[in-house]
Design a protein around this motif. Structure first.
Motif, mmCIF file in Angstrom:
data_model
loop_
_atom_site.group_PDB
_atom_site.id
_atom_site.type_symbol
_atom_site.label_atom_id
_atom_site.label_comp_id
_atom_site.label_asym_id
_atom_site.label_seq_id
_atom_site.Cartn_x
_atom_site.Cartn_y
_atom_site.Cartn_z
ATOM 1 N N MET A 1 -49.038 -48.999 8.587
ATOM 2 C CA MET A 1 -47.992 -48.182 9.224
ATOM 3 C C MET A 1 -48.465 -47.707 10.606
ATOM 4 O O MET A 1 -49.601 -47.288 10.753
ATOM 5 C CB MET A 1 -47.691 -46.962 8.333
ATOM 6 C CG MET A 1 -46.468 -46.200 8.802
ATOM 7 S SD MET A 1 -45.926 -44.979 7.582
ATOM 8 C CE MET A 1 -47.352 -43.943 7.417
ATOM 9 N N GLU A 2 -47.594 -47.803 11.589
ATOM 10 C CA GLU A 2 -47.918 -47.376 12.956
ATOM 11 C C GLU A 2 -48.170 -45.865 12.988
ATOM 12 O O GLU A 2 -47.409 -45.093 12.409
ATOM 13 C CB GLU A 2 -46.740 -47.695 13.871
ATOM 14 C CG GLU A 2 -46.969 -47.421 15.341
ATOM 15 C CD GLU A 2 -47.707 -48.513 16.059
ATOM 16 O OE1 GLU A 2 -48.353 -48.211 17.055
ATOM 17 O OE2 GLU A 2 -47.634 -49.674 15.613
ATOM 18 N N PRO A 3 -49.263 -45.431 13.631
ATOM 19 C CA PRO A 3 -49.530 -43.981 13.660
ATOM 20 C C PRO A 3 -48.666 -43.291 14.713
ATOM 21 O O PRO A 3 -49.136 -42.955 15.793
ATOM 22 C CB PRO A 3 -51.011 -43.923 14.020
ATOM 23 C CG PRO A 3 -51.274 -45.152 14.826
ATOM 24 C CD PRO A 3 -50.276 -46.185 14.369
ATOM 25 N N TRP A 4 -47.403 -43.097 14.405
ATOM 26 C CA TRP A 4 -46.517 -42.427 15.357
ATOM 27 C C TRP A 4 -46.915 -40.962 15.481
ATOM 28 O O TRP A 4 -47.122 -40.288 14.489
ATOM 29 C CB TRP A 4 -45.057 -42.488 14.900
ATOM 30 C CG TRP A 4 -44.511 -43.867 14.656
ATOM 31 C CD1 TRP A 4 -44.021 -44.344 13.484
ATOM 32 C CD2 TRP A 4 -44.413 -44.939 15.595
ATOM 33 N NE1 TRP A 4 -43.609 -45.653 13.620
ATOM 34 C CE2 TRP A 4 -43.838 -46.049 14.908
ATOM 35 C CE3 TRP A 4 -44.753 -45.094 16.932
ATOM 36 C CZ2 TRP A 4 -43.600 -47.266 15.518
ATOM 37 C CZ3 TRP A 4 -44.510 -46.312 17.545
ATOM 38 C CH2 TRP A 4 -43.944 -47.381 16.842
ATOM 39 N N MET A 5 -46.986 -40.482 16.701
ATOM 40 C CA MET A 5 -47.222 -39.046 16.898
ATOM 41 C C MET A 5 -45.919 -38.288 16.672
ATOM 42 O O MET A 5 -45.908 -37.196 16.138
ATOM 43 C CB MET A 5 -47.735 -38.776 18.317
ATOM 44 C CG MET A 5 -49.144 -39.234 18.536
ATOM 45 S SD MET A 5 -50.290 -38.402 17.429
ATOM 46 C CE MET A 5 -51.056 -37.265 18.543
ATOM 47 N N ILE A 6 -44.836 -38.890 17.162
ATOM 48 C CA ILE A 6 -43.515 -38.312 16.931
ATOM 49 C C ILE A 6 -42.629 -39.404 16.352
ATOM 50 O O ILE A 6 -42.617 -40.530 16.859
ATOM 51 C CB ILE A 6 -42.857 -37.826 18.253
ATOM 52 C CG1 ILE A 6 -43.707 -36.748 18.922
ATOM 53 C CG2 ILE A 6 -41.439 -37.310 17.988
ATOM 54 C CD1 ILE A 6 -43.164 -36.316 20.290
ATOM 55 N N GLU A 7 -41.940 -39.072 15.314
ATOM 56 C CA GLU A 7 -40.966 -40.008 14.771
ATOM 57 C C GLU A 7 -39.753 -39.205 14.319
ATOM 58 O O GLU A 7 -39.889 -38.244 13.554
ATOM 59 C CB GLU A 7 -41.558 -40.769 13.576
ATOM 60 C CG GLU A 7 -40.640 -41.870 13.093
ATOM 61 C CD GLU A 7 -41.196 -42.592 11.871
ATOM 62 O OE1 GLU A 7 -42.133 -42.078 11.248
ATOM 63 O OE2 GLU A 7 -40.652 -43.667 11.551
ATOM 64 N N THR A 8 -38.598 -39.576 14.857
ATOM 65 C CA THR A 8 -37.376 -38.926 14.379
ATOM 66 C C THR A 8 -36.499 -39.999 13.748
ATOM 67 O O THR A 8 -36.523 -41.161 14.177
ATOM 68 C CB THR A 8 -36.589 -38.233 15.510
ATOM 69 O OG1 THR A 8 -36.065 -39.218 16.389
ATOM 70 C CG2 THR A 8 -37.461 -37.260 16.295
ATOM 71 N N ARG A 9 -35.784 -39.584 12.719
ATOM 72 C CA ARG A 9 -34.891 -40.540 12.052
ATOM 73 C C ARG A 9 -33.484 -39.954 12.014
ATOM 74 O O ARG A 9 -33.268 -38.920 11.406
ATOM 75 C CB ARG A 9 -35.370 -40.791 10.624
ATOM 76 C CG ARG A 9 -36.707 -41.521 10.573
ATOM 77 C CD ARG A 9 -37.220 -41.608 9.156
ATOM 78 N NE ARG A 9 -38.591 -42.133 9.135
ATOM 79 C CZ ARG A 9 -39.386 -42.072 8.087
ATOM 80 N NH1 ARG A 9 -38.963 -41.524 6.964
ATOM 81 N NH2 ARG A 9 -40.626 -42.544 8.148
ATOM 82 N N GLN A 10 -32.591 -40.627 12.721
ATOM 83 C CA GLN A 10 -31.168 -40.234 12.717
ATOM 84 C C GLN A 10 -30.968 -38.746 12.993
ATOM 85 O O GLN A 10 -30.213 -38.067 12.297
ATOM 86 C CB GLN A 10 -30.527 -40.623 11.375
ATOM 87 C CG GLN A 10 -30.436 -42.116 11.144
ATOM 88 C CD GLN A 10 -29.621 -42.827 12.219
ATOM 89 O OE1 GLN A 10 -28.520 -42.397 12.541
ATOM 90 N NE2 GLN A 10 -30.166 -43.882 12.791
ATOM 91 N N ASN B 1 -47.084 -37.893 11.396
ATOM 92 C CA ASN B 1 -46.718 -38.443 10.088
ATOM 93 C C ASN B 1 -46.478 -37.387 9.016
ATOM 94 O O ASN B 1 -46.615 -37.655 7.816
ATOM 95 C CB ASN B 1 -47.779 -39.448 9.592
ATOM 96 C CG ASN B 1 -47.670 -40.762 10.350
ATOM 97 O OD1 ASN B 1 -46.572 -41.233 10.618
ATOM 98 N ND2 ASN B 1 -48.806 -41.306 10.727
ATOM 99 N N ARG B 2 -46.166 -36.171 9.448
ATOM 100 C CA ARG B 2 -45.822 -35.108 8.476
ATOM 101 C C ARG B 2 -44.457 -34.554 8.853
ATOM 102 O O ARG B 2 -44.156 -34.394 10.043
ATOM 103 C CB ARG B 2 -46.853 -33.976 8.531
ATOM 104 C CG ARG B 2 -48.183 -34.398 7.943
ATOM 105 C CD ARG B 2 -49.297 -33.563 8.502
ATOM 106 N NE ARG B 2 -49.355 -32.239 7.894
ATOM 107 C CZ ARG B 2 -50.243 -31.320 8.265
ATOM 108 N NH1 ARG B 2 -51.108 -31.573 9.214
ATOM 109 N NH2 ARG B 2 -50.262 -30.157 7.667
#
Lengths: 304, 253
Positions: free
Chosen positions: A1-10, A66-67
């Motif tokens: 899994m890519e270590p995204w620092m920020i990930e938003t979903r929809q 990732n949290r």
């Protein structure tokens, strides 16, 4: 899994009848300088405020490191520094006292104040009242406050807003140095030209929707080179080129703009025009700047 | 609790060089100065021969303070505390820090209560100072009697506790809304109404009249426990509501 620092979903947020952020799915890689771009009112600040837990989303999910933000806001925000719009400073306190307020709240060490003052080159002005600071100095102190406590992620909203060219240059240099110190930077701007030299990733937002996300090169690859042609009979030259299958457009500055695939096409256009008896005054090949592409993209989206 | 202490420590630093801190001492000083001036100008009429000069001074000061100055002072002080954050757009930084929002609000509440308490302690000291000036300069008024420290401090403490409700109300209004005019209006209008209607049947239920009701009850030997409890517990309830509300609201500015 890519270590995204920020990930938003929809991610979604509305204000009364206006949908400020509409199904936004961002992915910010670790160690990147991510330019979050869009015209004024596109939803950048609302998104940033949601990332910092200042505004609650109507829907969707925010993950930092990732949290999920809502599962552990304190744990997540401890690793984030921010500068939202104008710097939040107390003008009746000195620069050092402003950072001391932060230190007392977050429990950092006193040496950290000196460290961040040094990073933003404000050591000599640290004991002056902030009300006597220039706009550029305030912005740098705001950045120092954002960097206090050695966060892993910096979220900067329009960090060059209101600065003069020298201030912009100074701020740009500062931000460019940050990834080398292990920071990921997420910065918003309504001007691509201001951040073009800093960013390694771009996200373009328009009317609350993400219309592009990727590397600057990927954005550039979306458009073709173009040839700029000036002749003695511009209208006839355009007709000729269109008849031969080129998408020649009459530009504003008495020239034709023709999208091409390479230098060979430019030479071919020149040959055809000369053979038809047109005098070619100017012929040059150029690639649209990122700013041009950005403007074109946002304009196209606006029309939809 | 460590979050609360951290936030409180930061709040005290923010008070440096502020009008809010200066007013804590200037407001009681203005009243004490007025009492001295009244003593010189109308002393012989106000302080009866053979009467208790200290009690007259303390009760007069208490009425002026609790009915008029304290509600207006609380209004202004809370407005200034709110303006400190609103004017500098600092909510977006404060609430993005790794501290629970309630702790930031609670620190402001404790600071506000501390400032008002400090000003009332200063008023007690300055009231004694005013009496001592009377003892030296106007010996005929009767200030050579022993100073009634107990009554003075009891009055200050009880009226302070009764003021918790207006402190909490004004703090919430000034932190919740950025308009300084609104913060002032919410204080000035009820203060004038409570001063005019003081002693009426519903005065013991008017938050802005509670310190005066308690103080008056103490001096007049009338029941004041209801007003005291309303002020004290009401203050705690509104403070808790403020903490809860601040944790939920969106920070848009």
């Amino acid at each position: 899994m890519e270590p995204w620092m920020i990930e938003t979903r929809q991610l979604t947020r509305s204000f009364k009848d206006t949908r400020a952020v509409d199904g936004l799915s961002l992915q910010v890689p670790a160690g990147s300088v991510y330019g979050f771009l869009g015209p004024n009112g596109a939803g950048k600040t609302t998104t940033i405020r949601m990332l910092l837990g200042l505004i609650h989303p109507d829907g969707g999910e925010i993950r930092l490191f990732n949290r999920r933000l809502r599962d552990d806001p304190m744990g997540v925000l401890r690793r984030v520094g921010s500068l939202v719009e104008s710097p939040s400073l107390y003008p009746h306190l000195t620069g050092r006292e402003n950072l001391e307020v932060l230190r007392r709240m977050t429990g950092g060490s006193r040496s950290e104040i000196s460290r961040v003052l040094k990073v933003v080159n404000l050591e000599n002005a640290a004991n002056r009242l902030v009300r006597n600071y220039s706009l550029g100095m305030r912005q740098r102190l705001g950045l120092a406050a954002a960097m206090f406590g050695q966060p892993e992620l910096l979220i900067l909203d329009e960090p060059t807003n209101g600065l003069d060219p020298a201030g912009i240059h100074e701020m740009r240099e500062l931000i460019c140095r940050l990834p080398a110190e292990g920071l990921t930077v997420f910065l918003s701007s309504h001007l691509l030209s201001e951040v073009e030299q800093m960013v390694t990733q771009i996200g373009i937002v328009q009317s609350g929707r993400l219309i592009f996300q990727g590397k600057p090169d990927e954005l550039k690859a979306r458009t073709r080179n173009q040839v700029i042609v000036a002749t003695d009979r511009l209208e006839e030259s355009q007709k000729l080129l269109v008849q031969q299958g080129w998408k020649a457009v009459h530009g504003q500055n008495h020239h034709l703009t023709v999208p091409v695939n390479g230098a060979a096409d430019a030479a071919l256009i020149n040959t055809r025009l000369v053979q038809a008896g047109h005098q070619v005054y100017q012929l040059s090949m150029e690639h649209p700047s990122l700013e041009d592409i950005f403007l074109k993209l946002t304009e196209e989206q606006e029309k939809k | 609790m460590k979050h609360l202490f951290r936030a409180l420590s930061a709040e005290t630093l923010k008070l440096n060089r502020t009008l809010a801190l200066a007013l804590v001492f200037l407001t009681p000083f203005a009243l004490a100065f007025l009492e001295v001036a009244i003593g010189f100008e109308y002393g012989r009429r106000m302080y009866r021969v053979g009467g208790d000069a200290w009690m007259t001074l303390i009760s007069h000061t208490a009425m002026m303070w609790n009915l008029l100055l304290l509600p207006l002072f609380v209004t202004l002080e809370m407005g200034l505390l709110g303006a400190l954050e609103h004017n500098n757009s600092t909510w977006k930084q404060l609430f993005a820090l790794p501290l629970p929002r309630w702790s930031i609000y609670a620190a402001k509440q404790l600071l506000a209560m501390g400032l008002i308490g400090l000003s009332m302690l200063a008023l007690a000291a300055m009231t004694i100072g005013a009496g001592l000036i009377g003892r030296v300069c106007l010996p005929e008024l009767g200030f050579d009697a022993p100073i009634p420290f107990g009554m003075l401090l009891q009055n200050m403490l009880l009226s302070y506790l009764a003021a918790w409700l207006i402190i909490s109300i004004h703090l919430w209004v000034s932190l919740r809304w950025s308009s300084f005019v609104l913060a002032m209006s919410v204080g000035i209008v009820p203060t004038v109404i409570s001063a005019v209607t003081f002693g009426s049947d519903w005065s013991p239920f008017n938050p802005w009249a509670l310190p005066g009701e308690v103080s008056n009850g103490l001096f007049e030997m009338q029941p004041y426990l209801g007003a005291l409890l309303l002020g004290l517990l009401g203050g705690v309830v509104v403070a808790c509501l403020g903490c809860w509300e601040s944790s939920r609201r969106d920070v848009l500015h």
